[in-house]
Design a protein around this motif. Structure first.
Motif, PDB file in Angstrom:
ATOM      1  N   GLY A 318       0.617  -0.932   0.245  1.00  0.00           N
ATOM      2  CA  GLY A 318       0.376   0.327  -0.141  1.00  0.00           C
ATOM      3  C   GLY A 318       0.904   1.287   0.097  1.00  0.00           C
ATOM      4  O   GLY A 318       0.197   2.665  -0.030  1.00  0.00           O
ATOM      5  N   TYR A 319       1.990   0.401  -0.211  1.00  0.00           N
ATOM      6  CA  TYR A 319       2.780   2.359  -0.179  1.00  0.00           C
ATOM      7  C   TYR A 319       3.205   2.675  -1.298  1.00  0.00           C
ATOM      8  O   TYR A 319       3.224   2.426  -2.421  1.00  0.00           O
ATOM      9  CB  TYR A 319       4.241   1.771   0.038  1.00  0.00           C
ATOM     10  CG  TYR A 319       4.297   1.759   2.048  1.00  0.00           C
ATOM     11  CD1 TYR A 319       4.572   2.231   2.889  1.00  0.00           C
ATOM     12  CD2 TYR A 319       4.742   0.621   2.012  1.00  0.00           C
ATOM     13  CE1 TYR A 319       4.307   2.193   4.250  1.00  0.00           C
ATOM     14  CE2 TYR A 319       5.334  -0.210   3.085  1.00  0.00           C
ATOM     15  CZ  TYR A 319       4.430   0.862   4.413  1.00  0.00           C
ATOM     16  OH  TYR A 319       4.564   0.660   6.035  1.00  0.00           O
ATOM     17  N   PRO A 320       3.521   3.885  -1.846  1.00  0.00           N
ATOM     18  CA  PRO A 320       4.302   4.535  -3.633  1.00  0.00           C
ATOM     19  C   PRO A 320       4.855   3.831  -3.795  1.00  0.00           C
ATOM     20  O   PRO A 320       5.822   3.185  -2.988  1.00  0.00           O
ATOM     21  CB  PRO A 320       4.515   5.726  -3.110  1.00  0.00           C
ATOM     22  CG  PRO A 320       3.729   6.349  -1.560  1.00  0.00           C
ATOM     23  CD  PRO A 320       3.713   5.457  -0.777  1.00  0.00           C
ATOM     24  N   ALA A 321       4.511   3.063  -5.123  1.00  0.00           N
ATOM     25  CA  ALA A 321       5.420   2.693  -6.510  1.00  0.00           C
ATOM     26  C   ALA A 321       6.663   3.313  -5.809  1.00  0.00           C
ATOM     27  O   ALA A 321       6.745   4.645  -5.691  1.00  0.00           O
ATOM     28  CB  ALA A 321       5.188   2.091  -7.844  1.00  0.00           C
ATOM     29  N   PRO A 322       7.600   2.784  -6.554  1.00  0.00           N
ATOM     30  CA  PRO A 322       9.005   2.749  -6.489  1.00  0.00           C
ATOM     31  C   PRO A 322       9.483   4.036  -7.173  1.00  0.00           C
ATOM     32  O   PRO A 322       9.104   3.881  -7.742  1.00  0.00           O
ATOM     33  CB  PRO A 322      10.317   1.973  -6.917  1.00  0.00           C
ATOM     34  CG  PRO A 322       9.315   0.582  -6.299  1.00  0.00           C
ATOM     35  CD  PRO A 322       7.981   1.010  -6.535  1.00  0.00           C
TER      36      PRO A 322
END
Length: 332
Positions: A318-322
């Protein structure tokens, strides 16, 4: 220490004599001797035996300026080409590249050439400079640095498979190109280095977010630079202001060893506090599924497996993608 390793390290020691890095010889040989006695990977001796089976070849050309390419398929017979390919596949997974050897395309997980194309226009000329690559992987970017005219390129990375991959490539280049005398790989981390304060340029690409103490790591990078020397820092970042820093939970994109992802503004503040100047963000780029992916040379999971299949702008956690940024700065 085996004859093979002794040759690698002795060649490095000789290159340090009468150079601005000569004081490294006060500590480096003892460290490498200790590494050989205590730290070798269980597969290391087998990898060295396989390295010794690589045939001696004499390529018609070596290109380090637009790629890392050695020879054509016409420079070797079919048997030798298949022998080389079979041996190199024993050193999988190949993560950083690509490499082109006698018509063999080592299609690595990362298109590291794309990263280099984003970074190279923004750095000072590497011609006649002493360069350190921290966390150098298999050495792809080191060869490109040498292709830009660096007088000496030293890469450090504790991962021993990368050391083997580097020397597999170097073996084919050394036979015909004298510049290979100016590039060396040392199996160590920057925390093991004395503060040399002597490199003209220090690269750190894809390492900062793996460090529990990012400020200490940035200080270690600074300690290797001469006054006025240039740092090229590439790392994962998030959007936000100078107070924005994401600390990942147990995993980020399935990686357990990810700690702090700052905004570029916060990272610029960190560098300024540590005594860097002329700090500039020169590139911000979202990693795509074309830049990092599984290949026949890296067959396990890759980026697409670590993103939310319903929304690839997020990781599966659920974190921002790289999102990666390149920051260039100079030591005051």
């Amino acid at each position: 220490m085996s004859k093979l390793e002794q040759t690698w390290f002795n060649d490095c020691y000789k290159s340090l004599i009468d150079s601005p890095l000569s004081h490294w010889l006060q500590t480096l040989p003892a460290q490498m001797n200790d590494w050989q006695r205590n730290a070798k990977h269980g597969e290391f001796d087998k990898w060295c035996r396989l390295l010794n089976k690589l045939p001696s070849t004499y390529p018609s050309f070596v290109d380090l300026s637009s790629s890392v390419s050695v020879g054509t398929e016409n420079d070797v017979d079919e048997y030798t080409q298949k022998q080389i390919e079979g041996l190199l596949k024993q050193f999988m997974p190949w993560r950083k590249g690509p490499f082109h050897l006698y018509g063999i395309h080592i299609d690595t997980e990362w298109r590291s050439d794309w990263k280099w194309e984003r970074v190279a226009p923004h750095i000072a000329s590497l011609k006649d400079r002493n360069v350190l690559d921290v966390g150098c992987g298999s050495g792809y970017h080191m060869w490109r640095m040498l292709g830009e005219g660096a007088s000496k390129v030293i890469g450090i990375d504790p991962t021993q498979l990368f050391l083997i991959q580097f020397h597999a490539i170097k073996q084919f280049i050394s036979n015909t190109d004298a510049v290979a005398d100016n590039i060396h790989f040392l199996p160590m981390g920057i925390e093991d280095m004395q503060p040399l304060k002597a490199f003209d340029t220090v690269f750190s690409m894809g390492v900062l977010y793996h460090r529990k103490d990012p400020m200490a790591f940035l200080q270690q990078l600074k300690d290797q630079l001469r006054k006025g020397g240039e740092l090229i820092l590439e790392t994962l970042v998030v959007d936000g202001d100078e107070n924005t820093v994401l600390m990942a939970g147990e995993r980020y994109a399935q990686m357990r060893n990810v700690w702090f992802l700052p905004s570029t503004a916060a990272l610029s503040v960190w560098l300024g506090r540590l005594g860097f100047e002329n700090i500039r963000v020169v590139d911000i780029n979202h990693t795509t599924l074309d830049e990092q992916r599984a290949t026949p040379w890296m067959e396990t999971q890759s980026l697409k497996d670590f993103l939310d299949p319903e929304d690839i702008t997020r990781t599966i956690e659920g974190y921002p993608a790289p999102q990666r940024a390149v920051i260039v700065a100079n030591k005051k």
